[in-house]
Write an enzyme that holds these catalytic residues in place. Sequence first.
Site, PDB file in Angstrom:
ATOM      1  N   SER A 129      41.514 118.279  72.526  1.00 37.63           N
ATOM      2  CA  SER A 129      42.097 118.011  73.839  1.00 37.63           C
ATOM      3  C   SER A 129      42.488 119.259  74.607  1.00 37.63           C
ATOM      4  O   SER A 129      42.422 119.283  75.827  1.00 37.63           O
ATOM      5  CB  SER A 129      43.305 117.095  73.684  1.00 37.63           C
ATOM      6  OG  SER A 129      44.182 117.595  72.695  1.00 37.63           O
TER       7      SER A 129
ATOM      8  N   ASN B 268      43.343 113.109  82.769  1.00 36.37           N
ATOM      9  CA  ASN B 268      42.304 112.799  81.785  1.00 36.37           C
ATOM     10  C   ASN B 268      41.406 111.679  82.299  1.00 36.37           C
ATOM     11  O   ASN B 268      40.680 111.066  81.524  1.00 36.37           O
ATOM     12  CB  ASN B 268      42.944 112.370  80.465  1.00 36.37           C
ATOM     13  CG  ASN B 268      43.778 113.480  79.856  1.00 36.37           C
ATOM     14  OD1 ASN B 268      43.359 114.635  79.829  1.00 36.37           O
ATOM     15  ND2 ASN B 268      44.971 113.148  79.391  1.00 36.37           N
TER      16      ASN B 268
ATOM     17  N   LYS C  43      42.472 107.733  78.564  1.00 34.19           N
ATOM     18  CA  LYS C  43      41.768 108.886  79.122  1.00 34.19           C
ATOM     19  C   LYS C  43      40.605 108.423  79.992  1.00 34.19           C
ATOM     20  O   LYS C  43      40.837 108.001  81.104  1.00 34.19           O
ATOM     21  CB  LYS C  43      41.364 109.833  78.005  1.00 34.19           C
ATOM     22  CG  LYS C  43      42.534 110.774  77.690  1.00 34.19           C
ATOM     23  CD  LYS C  43      43.117 110.657  76.355  1.00 34.19           C
ATOM     24  CE  LYS C  43      44.443 111.414  76.282  1.00 34.19           C
ATOM     25  NZ  LYS C  43      44.970 111.465  74.932  1.00 34.19           N
TER      26      LYS C  43
ATOM     27  N   GLU D 232      39.113 115.575  65.276  1.00 34.00           N
ATOM     28  CA  GLU D 232      38.920 114.956  66.583  1.00 34.00           C
ATOM     29  C   GLU D 232      37.467 115.120  66.994  1.00 34.00           C
ATOM     30  O   GLU D 232      36.804 116.062  66.559  1.00 34.00           O
ATOM     31  CB  GLU D 232      39.827 115.629  67.625  1.00 34.00           C
ATOM     32  CG  GLU D 232      41.299 115.424  67.322  1.00 34.00           C
ATOM     33  CD  GLU D 232      42.219 116.027  68.380  1.00 34.00           C
ATOM     34  OE1 GLU D 232      41.751 116.315  69.500  1.00 34.00           O
ATOM     35  OE2 GLU D 232      43.398 116.209  68.068  1.00 34.00           O
TER      36      GLU D 232
ATOM     37  N   HIS E  79      45.632 116.857  67.210  1.00 38.74           N
ATOM     38  CA  HIS E  79      46.694 116.370  68.092  1.00 38.74           C
ATOM     39  C   HIS E  79      48.014 116.151  67.331  1.00 38.74           C
ATOM     40  O   HIS E  79      48.011 115.797  66.158  1.00 38.74           O
ATOM     41  CB  HIS E  79      46.225 115.044  68.700  1.00 38.74           C
ATOM     42  CG  HIS E  79      47.074 114.519  69.805  1.00 38.74           C
ATOM     43  ND1 HIS E  79      47.996 113.520  69.614  1.00 38.74           N
ATOM     44  CD2 HIS E  79      47.131 114.846  71.118  1.00 38.74           C
ATOM     45  CE1 HIS E  79      48.575 113.240  70.772  1.00 38.74           C
ATOM     46  NE2 HIS E  79      48.069 114.036  71.700  1.00 38.74           N
TER      47      HIS E  79
ATOM     48  N   HIS F  43      39.123 111.917  73.536  1.00 29.30           N
ATOM     49  CA  HIS F  43      38.509 112.589  74.684  1.00 29.30           C
ATOM     50  C   HIS F  43      36.984 112.494  74.697  1.00 29.30           C
ATOM     51  O   HIS F  43      36.335 113.033  75.589  1.00 29.30           O
ATOM     52  CB  HIS F  43      38.938 114.062  74.729  1.00 29.30           C
ATOM     53  CG  HIS F  43      40.402 114.221  74.948  1.00 29.30           C
ATOM     54  ND1 HIS F  43      40.975 114.251  76.200  1.00 29.30           N
ATOM     55  CD2 HIS F  43      41.432 114.302  74.071  1.00 29.30           C
ATOM     56  CE1 HIS F  43      42.277 114.367  76.088  1.00 29.30           C
ATOM     57  NE2 HIS F  43      42.579 114.398  74.796  1.00 29.30           N
TER      58      HIS F  43
ATOM     59  N   ASP G  95      39.417 110.968  65.528  1.00 28.92           N
ATOM     60  CA  ASP G  95      40.148 110.568  66.735  1.00 28.92           C
ATOM     61  C   ASP G  95      39.289 111.013  67.917  1.00 28.92           C
ATOM     62  O   ASP G  95      39.122 112.199  68.164  1.00 28.92           O
ATOM     63  CB  ASP G  95      41.520 111.274  66.733  1.00 28.92           C
ATOM     64  CG  ASP G  95      42.309 111.042  68.015  1.00 28.92           C
ATOM     65  OD1 ASP G  95      41.732 110.562  69.009  1.00 28.92           O
ATOM     66  OD2 ASP G  95      43.514 111.368  68.025  1.00 28.92           O
TER      67      ASP G  95
HETATM   68  C1  LIG Z   1      46.115 111.523  74.090  1.00 29.90           C
HETATM   69  C2  LIG Z   1      45.764 111.622  72.664  1.00 29.90           C
HETATM   70  C3  LIG Z   1      46.331 110.759  71.729  1.00 29.90           C
HETATM   71  C4  LIG Z   1      47.415 109.797  72.089  1.00 29.90           C
HETATM   72  O1  LIG Z   1      46.886 108.693  72.732  1.00 29.90           O
HETATM   73  P1  LIG Z   1      47.841 107.855  73.685  1.00 29.90           P
HETATM   74  O2  LIG Z   1      47.083 106.579  73.862  1.00 29.90           O
HETATM   75  O3  LIG Z   1      48.005 108.626  74.929  1.00 29.90           O
HETATM   76  O4  LIG Z   1      49.112 107.659  72.928  1.00 29.90           O
HETATM   77  C5  LIG Z   1      45.902 110.834  70.426  1.00 29.90           C
HETATM   78  N1  LIG Z   1      44.975 111.738  70.056  1.00 29.90           N
HETATM   79  C6  LIG Z   1      44.436 112.584  70.928  1.00 29.90           C
HETATM   80  C7  LIG Z   1      43.413 113.569  70.456  1.00 29.90           C
HETATM   81  C8  LIG Z   1      44.819 112.565  72.256  1.00 29.90           C
HETATM   82  O5  LIG Z   1      44.312 113.445  73.115  1.00 29.90           O
END
Ligand SMILES: *Cc1c(COP(=O)(O)O)cnc(C)c1O
Length: 391
Positions: A181, A49, A238, A177, A135, A209, A206
Amino acid sequence: MGSGFFRRINDALTARKESGLYRYPPTVERVDGHFMDSGGKRYLNFSSNDYLGLAGTPDVCRFWQEGVSRYGAGSTASPLVTGYSSPHADLERMLCDWLGFESAVLFNSGFAANQAVIFTLCDKEDLVIQDKLNHASLMEAGMLSPARMKRFRHNDTESLSAALSCTVTGNRLVVTEGVFSMDGDKSPLSEIATVARHHDAWLMVDDAHGIGVLGEDGSGSCRSAGIKPDILVVTFGKAFGLMGAAVLCQTETADYLRQFGRHYVYSTAMPPAQAYTIRRTAEIIQTQQWRREKLSELSAVWEEALSGIPGATHTNTPIKPVIVGQSEPMLRLSEYLRQKGYWVGAIRPPTVPANKARLRVTLSVSQPKVAVLALAGEIKNMLEGEQCLPS
Ligand SMILES: *Cc1c(COP(=O)(O)O)cnc(C)c1O
């Protein structure tokens, strides 16, 4: 005594292996957005990522070293005790200025941030409404929270609207999101924000990405869609090439999280050196627009090479899934690519829906164009050829 646990463990492991879903973490000797060294072999890494190619850059490594020599190795305690230092405060202030929020609260991971927000915010008379493809950290938080949870069809505002229309005595929280992802598509944030506002619901986005990758200055999905959600979660594992997360919101919500967010109160703060490194890396992200331009170029190269190939999906992000369907042929394809020196994400249920096993190819600024073209060529040959998939 306790043999029931052994039985449960062995049964679960056996079932996992028989269904072809068993996984084990590969030991990596060194990794960045370009290469991954494992088992004494070097692979081109198309599964990270590290979109902006920052994880391995000398500048970011130097920030870590500077941070450690100035502030030491660890934070010594949770933030409310003695773990919160000036680099944490500086980072929070910078994030607020950059992303346009009143307050920011740092967490050790996106997983913890998502759980803290949903657990502390939602009570049993509330309704949490999530995109079906959200996620695992969000889904799990919604299921474990005392609130009722509903899902709406992926990126479907009508389905969202219908889910919001039921009677609720408490509050409504819509969760989506910015960029999904496993599919690499963007959420229709502007429409979703309108629907949420219409139903007097809060919106949580969230943007794990999207941050760093989308928008002029890398400010992510929300700014590019022209919206400001009530809660924005960004992560630094990421595009930042680091680790950690922040929740952006207004002052009272942030204060509430600091009082009641158990992942905040009862967890050691990230090392100050890490907060320092994240802030300095954000400066690179904001100013080096060329990284996003290069990523778009690679994306265009990929899309063109695979246009019309069944399973290859079109996305406006560096996440390029190639849907194969069943796990078995997908694993064979990924194994074949591995033998050719490409490390590509092989994603199976339950991470993705049944019959949607896929190669999750991710592009990174670190990759040369020729490598992107070569991988696209391999995948194209495999999917187009009569023989289809190697056995
Ligand atoms: C990777 C991810 C997370 C988790 O984040 P980390 O910092 O790796 O724990 C949460 N939400 C999404 C959409 C992700 O892709």
